[in-house]
Enzyme design. Sequence first.
Site, PDB file in Angstrom:
ATOM      1  CB  CYS A 176      58.117  45.346 -19.169  1.00  9.31           C
ATOM      2  SG  CYS A 176      57.340  43.709 -19.128  1.00  9.31           S
ATOM      3  CG  ASP A 183      56.740  49.575 -17.375  1.00  3.26           C
ATOM      4  OD1 ASP A 183      55.938  49.605 -18.326  1.00  3.26           O
ATOM      5  OD2 ASP A 183      57.209  48.517 -16.911  1.00  3.26           O
TER       6      ASP A 183
END
Length: 269
Positions: A176, A183
């Site tokens: 992120c 992620d």
Amino acid sequence: MSLDLSILGKKVDAPESYNPAILFPISRSGQRAEFANKIEFKGVDIWYAYEISWLNPKGKPQVALGRFIFDANSENIVESKSLKLYLNSLNNFNVENMQTLQNIIKGDLSKASSSDVDVTLFSVKDKFEFLEYDGIYLDDLDVEINYEKKVDTSYLKKSDTLVKEKVYTDLFKANCLVTHQADWATLFIEYEGHKIDHEGLLKYLISYRNHNSFHEHCVEHIYADLLTILKPTFLNVYAKFTRRGGLDITPYRTNQTLKLPSFGRTTRQ
């Protein structure tokens, strides 16, 4: 709005009542600056929301799943934590029926993104299919990686052979932009043109492992790199990111007629 004003990485109280103002728009233009006006694409961002609940007029809780499809060329994306909190704000909201709530969500997301958002709510009794994988699985390749560069385009090479193929990897990871939390995604590439070196492509995709960017912008940068460096005549890039905070996202970019990717879930979704 400036990312400094975002609620990402900050302690925020759960909303106690319906609050569309909590939706936080982020302009797409900032992370597109390096390839702005150099490439064109069509595409969408497909969100699935697994934690939607509200109250019927008698106060009985209702639940549903949601699919939100944003145009990739909308002015803004909606920051994911703000979307989660917005959906939580519906928990004690009395709504006549699911169709009415669907229309409310559509209006709020369209306003935040400055575009028309396709919103569909589903009963939790509906059946949802898993994705049937096809294409060449890059993860079987035995590659050696160094991480001197966060994104290393020098790995991208092509041959003189013309092909049309689909490849995918389960190894994609980025972080992120704000919180630097991991992620994860299964990433798919469909293209037609000079054959891309598969080992180099896998190493390029793995080089995103410590890169900080939003889901949508990761896919756009991959798309831009492949299009500008390898120049395929046809290119689709999409990534099915795993669920975080009750939301998963599939950004999809193409240089051809827009055709939505499969709505099927991966095994990690």
